[in-house]
Scaffold this motif. Sequence first.
Motif, PDB file in Angstrom:
ATOM      1  N   LEU A 120       0.830  -1.201   0.000  1.00  0.00           N
ATOM      2  CA  LEU A 120       0.000   0.000   0.000  1.00  0.00           C
ATOM      3  C   LEU A 120       0.866   1.253   0.000  1.00  0.00           C
ATOM      4  N   ALA A 121       1.941   1.227   0.781  1.00  0.00           N
ATOM      5  CA  ALA A 121       2.851   2.373   0.812  1.00  0.00           C
ATOM      6  C   ALA A 121       3.558   2.565  -0.522  1.00  0.00           C
ATOM      7  N   GLN A 122       3.938   1.459  -1.168  1.00  0.00           N
ATOM      8  CA  GLN A 122       4.635   1.543  -2.451  1.00  0.00           C
ATOM      9  C   GLN A 122       3.727   2.058  -3.561  1.00  0.00           C
ATOM     10  N   ASN A 123       2.445   1.739  -3.460  1.00  0.00           N
ATOM     11  CA  ASN A 123       1.490   2.141  -4.502  1.00  0.00           C
ATOM     12  C   ASN A 123       0.716   3.397  -4.159  1.00  0.00           C
ATOM     13  N   GLY A 124       1.054   4.012  -3.035  1.00  0.00           N
ATOM     14  CA  GLY A 124       0.301   5.185  -2.621  1.00  0.00           C
ATOM     15  C   GLY A 124       1.132   6.149  -1.808  1.00  0.00           C
ATOM     16  N   LEU A 125       0.430   6.912  -0.997  1.00  0.00           N
ATOM     17  CA  LEU A 125       1.019   7.985  -0.201  1.00  0.00           C
ATOM     18  C   LEU A 125       0.883   7.631   1.271  1.00  0.00           C
ATOM     19  N   ARG A 126       1.984   7.732   2.011  1.00  0.00           N
ATOM     20  CA  ARG A 126       1.975   7.482   3.449  1.00  0.00           C
ATOM     21  C   ARG A 126       2.147   8.804   4.179  1.00  0.00           C
ATOM     22  N   THR A 167       6.147   9.832   0.913  1.00  0.00           N
ATOM     23  CA  THR A 167       5.716  10.130   2.276  1.00  0.00           C
ATOM     24  C   THR A 167       5.408  11.605   2.396  1.00  0.00           C
ATOM     25  N   SER A 168       4.247  11.913   2.981  1.00  0.00           N
ATOM     26  CA  SER A 168       3.892  13.294   3.276  1.00  0.00           C
ATOM     27  C   SER A 168       4.147  13.562   4.749  1.00  0.00           C
TER      28      SER A 168
END
Length: 464
Positions: free
Chosen positions: A36-42, A318-319
């Motif tokens: 999920l982190a690799q395919n999105g924003l954490r 990462t935000s």
Amino acid sequence: MNNQPNIILFLTDDHAAWASVPYGNSELITPNFDRLAQNGLRFSNVNTPCPVCSPARACILTGQTPSQIGIHDWLYETTPEIDNHLWLKGHTTLPMILQQAGYHTILSGKWHLGQSDDTPASFDQCFGTGRNQGAHQETHTYSLNNKPTTLTGSKTEIITDHALDFLKDRPKDKPFFLNIGYIGTHSPYHESHHDPKFVDLYKDATFSDLPEYHKHPWAKNEGFPYDESDTEQINAHRRGYYASVSEIDHHLGRVMDYLEETNQLDNTIIIYTSDHGCTLGHHGFWGKGNSTRPLNVYETSIKVPLFIQHPDLPKNETSDRPVDHYDTFNTILDFANTPLPTNTNYPGISYATTYNQPRKQPRFGEYGDLRFIQTDQYKLIIRYNHKPNELFDLITDPDETNNLFNDPQHANTIQQLLAQLESWYEDYQTPQYSGLNVLDQPIHNDSESWRDGLREKNIQHAKR
């Protein structure tokens, strides 16, 4: 992406921010959180506005403060007067707004906001854990579209099974909003309560990412290990919690696999977060905000994970923008291209387009008569009917061990932060629901009968 994308909101109970590999844990096995982190924003810095379940859930589902809604503690739903009360009556909820906007709305898992044996208002379909959520591996009576159904096995697996069933059978001419409420990371933590195949993953774990346990003088740990020297008992609880994270990770993967297999990923937003944080001996207690007297809002109690997979957002980034659950409510409506209702004063700030920008405003939170304000540097905690008040410098003292409240050098900082705190709550509270008026006693005393006090206060409030 379609103007009305599908939305899945995972809202897990007691899943701490520190408890996954993308948040820095070196021993947890979480391939799907990694995915999920690799395919999105954490998001690296996320607060819950209240470190206990019912008010925290109400915040993310209404976008309002506990002092606007009047839910200030977990609801003792096994008491009929409490469970029968419509705690969100008169408040506009996220599923209500989305349903009116044309979404098919689904709940699978925990609700914990009253009438949990029934389908909550504005959900088209519901599989609920009921008024007594129980343990993790057992025979349990759930509620399926208002009808009791008794099943045996892992609650995490059963909740996921029904979520997938709903997705497969939903009307295909509407976008969907699915709220999945896992309870696996909630107590009981001991390994005996969890699936052995996930517990076995941690039979050799050292738990080196966790601090050495030394009991906090405020700790009120019901059912958790007290003896600092009982390493095996401590690790048995930690193995169980770690197992629950890996089990949730596994079933998160099942949902992601289904979306991928049915070509729905490009039109579905996946949001994973938790209602509040959790400690496994951090600061010397086990649990969350109500595991100490007085109550606490340590970072481990209020920090939650937040992953968002969205076709229009960056991948594997990462935000560091500080956000909270008020913001997430606004953001979900932004993602759904649905405006906020105009008849309510909402404190949140959508991060749909500002996730890569600094935040200028502080964040705020409360728990009963405790209120706090948090900036990039400071956290000021005011206990209006109880002591002590606290000020922590989160830059020089990230573990919150040095209370600066009585330090004369910080008097001006305290004065400024307190003024902001009280001004903010003037805007975001309804007087009869204020935490300074509603629950001023039950969980702050040192009596072992505090649950009875909480139950009675819940009942009194339900009659208001």
